[in-house]
Structure formats: C-alpha cells, structure tokens
Design a protein around this motif. Structure first.
Motif, PDB file in Angstrom:
ATOM      1  N   ILE A  82       0.891  -1.197  -0.015  1.00 22.55           N
ATOM      2  CA  ILE A  82      -0.044  -0.093   0.106  1.00 22.55           C
ATOM      3  C   ILE A  82       0.870   1.352  -0.015  1.00 22.55           C
ATOM      4  O   ILE A  82       0.314   2.455  -0.378  1.00 22.55           O
ATOM      5  CB  ILE A  82      -0.929  -0.158   1.132  1.00 22.55           C
ATOM      6  N   LEU A 138      -6.601   1.159   3.725  1.00 21.96           N
ATOM      7  CA  LEU A 138      -5.921  -0.084   4.182  1.00 21.96           C
ATOM      8  C   LEU A 138      -6.722  -0.211   5.498  1.00 21.96           C
ATOM      9  O   LEU A 138      -6.679   0.685   6.211  1.00 21.96           O
ATOM     10  CB  LEU A 138      -4.616  -0.194   4.113  1.00 21.96           C
ATOM     11  N   ARG A 166      -8.066  -1.921   0.850  1.00 23.26           N
ATOM     12  CA  ARG A 166      -7.683  -3.292   0.902  1.00 23.26           C
ATOM     13  C   ARG A 166      -7.607  -3.663   2.406  1.00 23.26           C
ATOM     14  O   ARG A 166      -7.799  -2.848   3.195  1.00 23.26           O
ATOM     15  CB  ARG A 166      -6.082  -3.216   0.579  1.00 23.26           C
ATOM     16  N   HIS A 168      -5.656  -6.476   5.233  1.00 25.48           N
ATOM     17  CA  HIS A 168      -4.997  -7.305   5.414  1.00 25.48           C
ATOM     18  C   HIS A 168      -5.437  -7.944   6.683  1.00 25.48           C
ATOM     19  O   HIS A 168      -5.521  -7.370   7.766  1.00 25.48           O
ATOM     20  CB  HIS A 168      -3.385  -6.933   5.537  1.00 25.48           C
ATOM     21  N   THR A 188      -7.977  -9.045   1.254  1.00 22.90           N
ATOM     22  CA  THR A 188      -7.227  -8.849   0.210  1.00 22.90           C
ATOM     23  C   THR A 188      -6.005  -9.889   0.369  1.00 22.90           C
ATOM     24  O   THR A 188      -5.503 -10.526  -0.855  1.00 22.90           O
ATOM     25  CB  THR A 188      -6.713  -7.430  -0.134  1.00 22.90           C
ATOM     26  N   THR A 189      -5.207  -9.807   1.423  1.00 18.73           N
ATOM     27  CA  THR A 189      -4.310 -10.575   1.932  1.00 18.73           C
ATOM     28  C   THR A 189      -4.457 -11.202   3.183  1.00 18.73           C
ATOM     29  O   THR A 189      -5.008 -10.943   3.856  1.00 18.73           O
ATOM     30  CB  THR A 189      -2.978  -9.784   1.716  1.00 18.73           C
ATOM     31  N   THR A 212      -5.304  -8.506  -7.153  1.00 20.98           N
ATOM     32  CA  THR A 212      -4.762  -7.429  -6.352  1.00 20.98           C
ATOM     33  C   THR A 212      -3.030  -7.454  -6.790  1.00 20.98           C
ATOM     34  O   THR A 212      -2.597  -8.416  -7.096  1.00 20.98           O
ATOM     35  CB  THR A 212      -4.661  -7.875  -4.832  1.00 20.98           C
ATOM     36  N   CYS A 214       0.573  -6.721  -5.818  1.00 22.00           N
ATOM     37  CA  CYS A 214       1.542  -6.720  -4.749  1.00 22.00           C
ATOM     38  C   CYS A 214       3.116  -6.713  -5.043  1.00 22.00           C
ATOM     39  O   CYS A 214       3.566  -6.518  -6.211  1.00 22.00           O
ATOM     40  CB  CYS A 214       1.357  -8.234  -4.190  1.00 22.00           C
TER      41      CYS A 214
END
Length: 376
Positions: A82, A138, A166, A168, A188-189, A212, A214
């Motif tokens: 991000i 995020l 996003r 995480h 997202t992750t 996404t 990365c």
C-alpha cells in the motif's frame, strides 16, 4: 522435574508426520526448483504439491500463495504493497502482532493517516462503521489474537469497507484452530506461519487475492512470479503444506477436547485462587488460549517462578515479550492496575494432556500463593 509446555501460541513442536514428509528433501533430494533437469523438476513438483494442498484447505487458488520465511515477512510485504499508493487513511488493530503494527505505523511517515481501531474490553473491534471512511485505503486486523484468544468477525468488517480499500488479515493463530476460508473472509491478503501449527520454523505464506497487485520486498530473482525472489526452501514448504493439511483435517475432532481442557484449567484456577480473572471473552475465542490475571503479584515474577516450577507460559506474544512494558494487547482492551500487571497467557495444543493440566494447576496455585504471601 517434568516441564509442562503451555506456550503453544509462541511455537509448537514439530509433528512427526510433518518431519517424515520433509526428510527426503533434507537428506536426499537436493535439486534447485528453478533448474530444468530431473532433480530440479522433482523439487518443483514438491513445491507445487504443497501449494495445492494449502489452497485446497484454505479455499484459495494455488496461484494466490506466496511462500515466505514466516508471517513477519508476509505481514511486512502485505503492508508495503500500500505504501506507494496516494495519500489516504489507514485503520489498524492496536492488538495486532508487532510485525503488522510497526510497518503499518511507518506508513504515517509516507503521508498516510494511520488511526487505531477502537476495541471493547474483550478485544473486539467495536466502532468500525464510525471509523472507516471513503478515503480509507487499508485496514489491518488479525483474525484471532494470540494473547487474549479473541476472534474477530472479519467478513463483517470487510463488508463495511469502501470500494477500493484493501484488508490485510494476519491469520497465524487461527489456521488449524478455526475454520479459515480465504474466499468467505473476503480479505485482500492473509498471512500464515508453519511453526504455530506443528510445522517447521522459518516458513510461512502470504495469500494475495488474484485481482490484487502486490509489491516484492526483495529484489534479484524471478521466483514466485517475482513476488518473493530467492531459491525456495523445498523441505520447509513441503512441511508447511503437510502441517496445514493435518491441522485442518484434525481440527473438527480435536478443538472440542482442547477447549474442554482449557475450561477445566481455568475453572480449577478460579476455584483455588481468589481474585483470578479471565481476560478477554469467554465466548468467541481460540479454544486453546487462556489469559488470566492474578492480582497480588506481577507477570514478571510469575513467569520466573513458574519457569522454575516447570510451567512454560508467557506474558504475551513472543515477539514482544522481551519487553518489561505491559502487554499492548491488554492495554488496548482497557486493562490497568493489578489486572494488567498480573496477566499471564497459557496456550494448549492437541498434545496437552489432562494430567499435565491438573499438574500445572497445582504448580501455578502454589506459586501464586507463595508470591502473594511475600507481598502481604
């Protein structure tokens, strides 16, 4: 004196079945998985097989799995993705692991506005709808906390995010202890680690949703679609795949028995030691985790005395417990005074026996009573 290991949220012993699966790649097969010859192709097939195993149990696509040296690297990589985006707003769970807290707070130096999520007294995110904004880029929030055991409703948080934001999720403490479905969570992750579920140390993974982009933390190689350069550790990757498969397969039958042992452990200590308090929720939490406060003494004294008494436990996450400061997790939950200073975390595993639990209760009760007596 036999040691009783109640620190499984810090690390777990390697499962013999996992070691057996790894052994050929430690002592026999030595091909580089990027090589084109037979031994290289054999190593590549082993990695692909592990990736498929993990994808199957976590409901992900194999192409979404990036192997790392552990969850610390995976968490840093997820947050770094991000960093190059336009200025915006970031929400961070203050009870998260240091490997997400520190890189996320660093985003403030890059122009992001980093705000901590509000938690209630049990460690649950409680004002998300008020804190999330249209400009939020995020959200960082773990699925299960390794100190309190609190399990967040991640899918509900994701559903409340603005478009383009996003999410995480550190799922290190959850996998093998809770059903984890990458698709249903909607994050997202997602990060995971081998040594928390009876797998090898030094291996983890970052799941990155297919739609996404990365960013790689490292440079200098083409491996794993360029997202994690460097020769893959075949034995560790094979071990991780086996460990996750075993943990998730055994979970439906083992979790209830582990929870019963945890509840037996807590009930006995609450009965024998006046003033003992369970920190966090007693409902939606990890089945193996118990965080207890023993007013009248301190965690520092307790840990030293319990170590001498043969009980292995901790005052918080292993990556932060070297500090003498109070647990940031419990501070974020609003604990203070004797309850904060006397908090200790105990974490069981499928290898913990009822005899060990009963013996641990006896040893802990004796230690607490002795320390309290000295403070009178």
């Amino acid at each position: 004196m036999n040691e009783i290991y109640l620190d499984n949220n810090a690390t777990t012993p390697l499962d013999p079945e996992v070691f057996e699966e790894m052994t050929p790649y430690l002592a026999g097969f030595h091909g580089n998985p990027s090589s084109q010859h037979a031994l290289g192709r054999r190593a590549r097939r082993a990695i692909d097989g592990a990736r498929e195993r993990i994808a199957a149990v976590l409901h992900a696509d194999p192409s979404e799995i990036v192997f790392t040296s552990g969850a610390t690297e995976a968490n840093n990589q997820a947050v770094a993705a991000i960093a190059g985006r336009p200025e915006g707003h970031v929400l961070l769970n203050p009870a998260d692991h240091p490997s997400t807290l520190e890189p996320t707070r660093d985003l403030a130096r890059k122009g992001m506005r980093v705000e901590e999520l509000s938690l209630d007294g049990e460690g649950f995110v409680d004002r998300f709808a008020e804190q999330v904004r249209d400009e939020t880029r995020l959200v960082v929030c773990q699925l299960a906390n390794g100190e309190s055991g609190t399990v967040q409703e991640i899918a509900k948080l994701v559903a409340s995010m603005p478009r383009g934001c996003r999410f995480h999720c550190d799922a290190v403490q959850a996998i093998g202890r809770l059903p984890v479905d990458f698709r249903e969570l909607g994050v997202t992750t997602l990060s995971l680690s081998g040594h928390k579920l009876h797998g090898p140390v030094g291996i983890g993974a970052l799941l990155v949703r297919r739609d996404t982009s990365c960013t790689a933390l490292l440079r200098g190689g083409h491996q794993q679609q360029g997202l994690r350069p460097g020769t893959e550790s075949v034995a560790n990757i094979v071990g991780l795949g086996k460990a996750i498969e075993l943990a998730c397969r055994r979970m439906p039958t083992e979790i209830a028995s582990i929870a019963a042992l945890r509840d037996r452990f807590e009930a006995a200590l609450l009965k024998h030691l006046e003033g003992t308090v369970v920190n966090g929720t007693t409902e939606r939490r990890l089945a193996n985790t118990s965080n207890l406060s023993f007013p009248g003494t301190t965690a520092e004294k307790l840990l030293m005395a319990l170590d001498l008494a043969g009980v292995c436990c901790s005052a918080g996450t292993a990556c932060a417990s070297g500090s003498l400061e109070p647990s940031p997790v419990l501070v974020a939950m609003g604990l203070e005074g004797d309850r904060l200073n006397g908090a200790v975390r105990f974490s069981l595993s499928r290898l913990t026996t009822s005899e060990e639990v009963d013996l641990a209760v006896d040893r802990i009760a004796r230690v607490v009573e002795r320390l309290r007596g000295r403070n009178d």
